[in-house]
Design an enzyme around this catalytic site. Structure first.
Site, PDB file in Angstrom:
ATOM      1  N   GLU A 159       1.524  -0.387  -5.168  1.00  0.00           N
ATOM      2  CA  GLU A 159       0.544   0.630  -5.499  1.00  0.00           C
ATOM      3  C   GLU A 159       1.462   1.648  -5.870  1.00  0.00           C
ATOM      4  O   GLU A 159       1.726   2.585  -5.036  1.00  0.00           O
ATOM      5  CB  GLU A 159      -0.358   0.683  -4.219  1.00  0.00           C
ATOM      6  N   ASP A 212       1.014  -1.198   0.044  1.00  0.00           N
ATOM      7  CA  ASP A 212       0.086  -0.048  -0.047  1.00  0.00           C
ATOM      8  C   ASP A 212       1.086   1.377  -0.081  1.00  0.00           C
ATOM      9  O   ASP A 212       1.798   1.360   0.717  1.00  0.00           O
ATOM     10  CB  ASP A 212      -0.805  -0.118   1.128  1.00  0.00           C
TER      11      ASP A 212
HETATM   12  C1  GLC Z   1      -3.926   3.420  -0.599  1.00  0.00           C
HETATM   13  C2  GLC Z   1      -5.228   2.487  -0.392  1.00  0.00           C
HETATM   14  C3  GLC Z   1      -6.370   3.409   0.055  1.00  0.00           C
HETATM   15  C4  GLC Z   1      -5.896   3.905   1.565  1.00  0.00           C
HETATM   16  C5  GLC Z   1      -4.516   4.590   1.346  1.00  0.00           C
HETATM   17  C6  GLC Z   1      -4.108   4.700   2.865  1.00  0.00           C
HETATM   18  O1  GLC Z   1      -4.122   4.161  -1.434  1.00  0.00           O
HETATM   19  O2  GLC Z   1      -5.462   1.816  -1.667  1.00  0.00           O
HETATM   20  O3  GLC Z   1      -7.486   2.899   0.161  1.00  0.00           O
HETATM   21  O4  GLC Z   1      -6.986   4.860   2.085  1.00  0.00           O
HETATM   22  O5  GLC Z   1      -3.733   4.038   0.693  1.00  0.00           O
HETATM   23  O6  GLC Z   1      -3.547   3.613   3.402  1.00  0.00           O
END
Ligand code: GLC
Ligand code: CA
Length: 614
Positions: free
Chosen positions: A333, A271
């Site tokens: 991500e 993440d």
């Molecule tokens: C990423 C996740 C999202 C979350 C953020 C903070 O972007 O996909 O859902 O709110 O991280 O953890």
């Protein structure tokens, strides 16, 4: 990335030959997804090597939002046993791995992305034993389990942070990013900083040390009276950022990753991974002028995102994960501005960082998602040719953005557009990442309020609830998601027609199309492994390419990105393919079923056509 679209009514247009679809459907029932998984090692084995052709190169990975997939105990909230009960469905669809959004104990301020214990399961979702059963039964169904790993921050209720915030001398204090603030009258202090004025340890007025704002609104600095300091948070204030400059943080987090690797998870989705480090000098981010969507001053992220230090951590993490057998995978991500930046996340020519940083350029174009064949062609070609031979991972849908069907759909041809996106997702050589319900054409359903009580401090509703509504299994009560009428978010109103039971009976449904194309990707050598050559490259309306392999016939894919019929002649001269007779493998319009040459092929609006070349 968060946006809400007014609920668009689903348009479902079915066309195509039932007979062909039925044959392909039957084929996908019979076949196994992948060879049986290697036995799971319950302890780390040193120096395991990765295979030349690891499973994740051909995989279809399916994101599950655990709260919304299947409720097994009638509390209106999805859970792990619910997921386990749907493994048969996932196997039949052709899914190789599921990525489960955070299911760890959490106050649920950011629906699980605020973790308070990295080595347990939130009781709402089940127990560790349930997770172990999901992993084991997943193996029997050839469905691997990938967990979400949130390394940038913890919950403010994590005992680590509770300790850290209790005293400046606490051993965990330095696990987070603290700052005493600067004198309120320092030169250059903005009115925005002054709004967050506090009284420092010496009784003097202090403000946050710079202009950083939280991506989720407000200042990125939160004052803690007990220690007379601010802490930094990129996201909600209940999500304090960890201090990755402290080696103890890396050790603790790697230990938690090992905890799950030892249990047999196939890897992690990392993440917000580019956010791990901030500028040690705390320099102001560039001022862009005006205000952002949260009403805060608009600033860049030069000093809070994608700092080079993160790559040392990632290389060590890759080595740690590679010491486990079975080709465990690291997915990132990675919202990045360019393919060259993405390449860095693979480790460039060294290939020693993430195996699969997500490419967000093919599927997400900010607020301007548009079906534009030229843009798609450019981005697909770039990611396939400019990452030192690494494996691209493309994705159109996730839990943070309005669903792709609503971002790309025109409200009239949404079903065909959804099939077209699936065709691109599954017939390029890229690893494919999809989101639950995408296979049904589930729509974004903005929520005026949440159904179930949420903890204090949670934004109500979260602007992203619209893409997180319960999975639609049947036309029955709660769409088969739960026996409890009080589901955590309401079931989307279109569930009577948009659901697994109804669509699986219709060979022309979106679900049947996903099954067909995923089956082709698995069983057809050219689609599974072949090289890609773009065709008709100046055509602004039709995206077409040929996949070629030594072990079978070439396959041509053509998709009409417009609302008007398009006639194309596809010239294979430059791709080394000799044949010119074609046989349709899949098409979502009957007129495309009997085409036999590549000359003057007319594609009706938004249709997709896949054919082998003899
Ligand atoms: C990423 C996740 C999202 C979350 C953020 C903070 O972007 O996909 O859902 O709110 O991280 O953890
Ligand atoms: Ca439940």
């Amino acid at each position: 990335m968060m946006s809400i679209l007014p609920h668009s009514s689903p348009c479902r247009r079915f066309c195509g030959s039932a007979a062909l679809s039925a044959v392909l459907l039957a084929a996908s029932f019979g076949a196994l997804n992948t060879p049986l998984l290697a036995p799971i090692a319950h302890a780390q084995t040193a120096a395991a090597t990765s295979s030349a052709d690891p499973w994740w190169k051909h995989a279809v990975i399916y994101e599950i939002y655990p709260r919304s997939y299947q409720d097994s105990n009638g509390d209106g909230i999805g859970d792990l046993n619910g997921i386990t009960s749907r493994l048969g469905y996932l196997q039949h669809l052709g899914i190789d791995a599921i990525w489960i959004a955070p299911m760890y104990p959490s106050p649920q301020v950011d629906t699980g992305y605020d973790i308070s214990n990295y080595e347990a399961v939130d009781p709402t979702y089940g127990t560790l034993a349930d997770m172990q059963r999901l992993i084991t039964e997943g193996q029997q169904h050839h469905v691997r389990v990938i967990l979400d790993m949130v390394l940038n921050h913890t919950s403010d209720k994590d005992p680590w942070f509770v300790e850290a915030a209790s005293s400046r001398t606490d051993p965990k204090h330095d696990w987070y990013c603290w700052n005493d603030g600067i004198p309120a009258n320092s030169p250059g202090v903005t009115d925005y900083q002054k709004k967050n004025e506090q009284t420092g340890l010496d009784g003097k007025k202090v403000v946050p040390p710079n202009n950083w704002v939280s991506g989720f609104g407000g200042s990125a600095w939160q004052w803690v009276p007990a220690v007379h300091q601010f802490y930094y948070h990129e996201f909600f204030k209940q999500q304090p950022d960890l201090n990755w400059r402290n080696p103890a943080v890396e050790k603790a987090m790697f230990d938690s990753m090992r905890f799950w690797l030892d249990k047999g998870v196939a890897g992690f989705r990392l993440d917000a991974i580019p956010n791990l480090f901030e500028d040690p000098q705390l320099r102001n981010n560039p001022v862009l002028g005006g205000v952002n969507r949260n009403g805060d001053p608009k600033v860049g992220d030069k000093y809070t995102n994608n700092l080079p230090e993160v790559h040392d951590v990632i290389r060590r993490m890759r080595a740690m994960v590679a010491s486990y057998p079975g080709d465990r995978v690291l997915i990132g991500e990675t919202y990045l501005p360019s393919t060259s930046e993405l390449d860095v996340w693979y480790g460039g020519a060294a290939h020693n960082e993430l195996q699969l940083p997500m490419d967000m350029l093919v599927g997400f174009h900010g607020d301007h998602d548009k079906l534009d064949a030229t843009t798609f062609r450019k981005h697909i070609e770039e990611v396939e040719t400019q990452v030192h031979g690494s494996q691209p991972l493309i994705v159109f849908d996730n839990h943070d953005n309005k669903r792709a069907i609503d971002r790309y759909g025109d409200g009239v041809h949404d079903d065909l557009i959804n099939k077209l996106l699936a065709t691109v997702l599954f017939t390029t050589k890229d690893t494919a990442l999809m989101y639950y319900g995408e296979e049904l054409g589930m729509h974004t359903t903005p929520q005026p309020k949440r159904s179930m009580d949420v903890p204090p401090g949670v934004p109500k509703p979260d602007g992203r609830d619209g893409e997180r509504t319960p999975m639609q299994w049947t036309a029955g009560p709660q769409a088969g998601f739960s026996t409890n009428p009080h589901t955590w978010l309401p079931v989307a109103p279109d569930f009577k027609s948009v659901n697994v039971a109804t669509e699986s009976k219709d060979p022309n449904s979106e679900l049947s199309w996903f099954e067909q194309i995923i089956a082709l990707r698995r069983d057809n050598a050219a689609i599974r492994n072949g090289n890609v050559t773009m065709l008709d490259t100046s055509n602004p309306s039709v995206l077409s390419y040929v996949r070629t392999t030594d072990s079978g016939p070439a396959v041509v894919v053509a998709t009409n990105f417009t609302a008007t019929p398009q006639t194309v002649t596809l010239n294979l001269a430059g791709s080394g393919v000799n044949g010119s007779t074609v046989k349709t493998l899949a098409a979502d319009d009957p007129s495309l079923k009997s085409i036999s040459t590549l000359k003057n092929v007319t594609l009706p609006p938004y249709t997709s056509w896949v054919a082998s070349v003899q």
